[in-house]
Enzyme design. Structure first.
Site, mmCIF file in Angstrom:
data_model
loop_
_atom_site.group_PDB
_atom_site.id
_atom_site.type_symbol
_atom_site.label_atom_id
_atom_site.label_comp_id
_atom_site.label_asym_id
_atom_site.label_seq_id
_atom_site.Cartn_x
_atom_site.Cartn_y
_atom_site.Cartn_z
ATOM 1 N N TYR A 33 0.838 -1.194 0.000
ATOM 2 C CA TYR A 33 0.000 0.000 0.000
ATOM 3 C C TYR A 33 0.878 1.251 0.000
ATOM 4 C CZ TYR A 33 -3.334 -3.529 1.675
ATOM 5 O OH TYR A 33 -4.097 -4.664 1.827
ATOM 6 N N PRO A 86 -14.715 -6.913 2.499
ATOM 7 C CA PRO A 86 -15.815 -7.504 3.263
ATOM 8 C C PRO A 86 -17.200 -7.076 2.790
ATOM 9 C CG PRO A 86 -14.802 -5.743 4.508
ATOM 10 C CD PRO A 86 -13.938 -5.954 3.305
#
Length: 281
Positions: free
Chosen positions: A55, A202
């Site tokens: 990231y 999710p």
């Protein structure tokens, strides 16, 4: 009543965590907002934050340190290593060479300003390097006190079984949500072994579609489809620790509130019956 905490290794965390991947690290205004979001997450009770070397090639780890160091005692920051940055003409690629893993661990220690990474996950298994060599390098750094606990990301049941013969695996981070249950067997293996399962992505992008059926349950509860999706994950198994990410303070508050949403048995039956998007599951 859904259990609100879970033990990851020797650390107890609240089950609804935060994924830092979407936090911008530049320009200044966006970075300032990102700092505010992650600080607010901790204020709202989040005790598990997920990041990775990938990231921003370490910039995300530096952002977390800027926002939160010195860290609250109950905060567990999980990071990941095992992806090599691009070096033209080569693109970024999975890399489990021991020397790269060691270097990325050392970089994470510096960027997060800690003497030990409490949870270090192998971002991907490199098919070109024996798993014993990849995990062996991490185990050596664990013995040296630079890693607390070891986890895996995007693995099969077979890879998890093999890894557990080499190291003590405390977490698995695979893609999983209400509409994408491809890794159901991995979740079941984690549940049987008491291993934390951190589903990335999710909330599936299609949860708000009227055809998903999730919006009907959300309307009955006065909640959003995303909140219902997170509540379903929390009800799915005690080992599930969702890590929704956002760069919005309002969206953050919405996600955290999902931990208090109670789904009835009838709601769960209806949601469990939904056909996963894309034919997976």
């Amino acid at each position: 009543m859904t259990v609100s905490t879970f033990r990851v290794g020797d650390r107890v965390v609240r089950r609804l965590g935060f994924g830092a991947m979407h936090l911008p690290t530049a320009p200044a205004a966006a970075r300032g907002n990102a700092v505010a979001v992650v600080r607010r997450a901790v204020e709202l009770g989040v005790t598990l934050i997920d990041t990775a070397h990938l990231y921003g090639w370490g910039a995300n780890e530096e952002l977390l340190a800027e926002a939160l160091y010195p860290y609250p005692e109950d905060l567990l920051i999980a990071t990941k290593v095992g992806v090599a940055p691009p070096a033209p003409p080569r693109e970024a690629a999975v890399c489990g060479r021991p020397e790269l893993l060691r270097d990325q661990v050392e970089q994470a220690l510096r960027r997060l300003r800690v003497p030990r990474l409490e949870l270090l996950q192998l971002h991907r298994v490199d098919p070109d390097v024996p798993l014993a060599d990849q995990l062996g390098a991490l185990r050596e750094m664990q013995v040296a006190g630079k890693i607390g606990h070891i986890g895996l990301s995007e693995v099969t049941v077979g890879q998890l079984t093999e890894a557990r013969r080499i190291v003590d695996v405390v977490s698995v981070q695979n893609r999983y949500n209400l509409l994408d249950r491809e890794h159901e067997p991995v979740l079941e293996a984690c549940a049987a072994a008491g291993i934390a399962f951190l589903p990335w992505r999710p909330v599936h992008p299609a949860v708000s579609a009227v055809t998903s059926g999730i919006t009907a349950v959300a309307a009955e509860l006065g909640a959003t489809a995303a909140q219902v999706s997170l509540a379903w994950l929390l009800a799915r198994a005690p080992v599930v620790l969702p890590i929704p990410g956002t760069a919005s303070l309002a969206h953050l508050a919405e996600n955290v509130a999902a931990a208090g949403l109670e789904l009835t048995g009838e709601h769960l039956r209806r949601l469990d019956a939904r056909r996963p998007a894309g034919g997976t599951g």
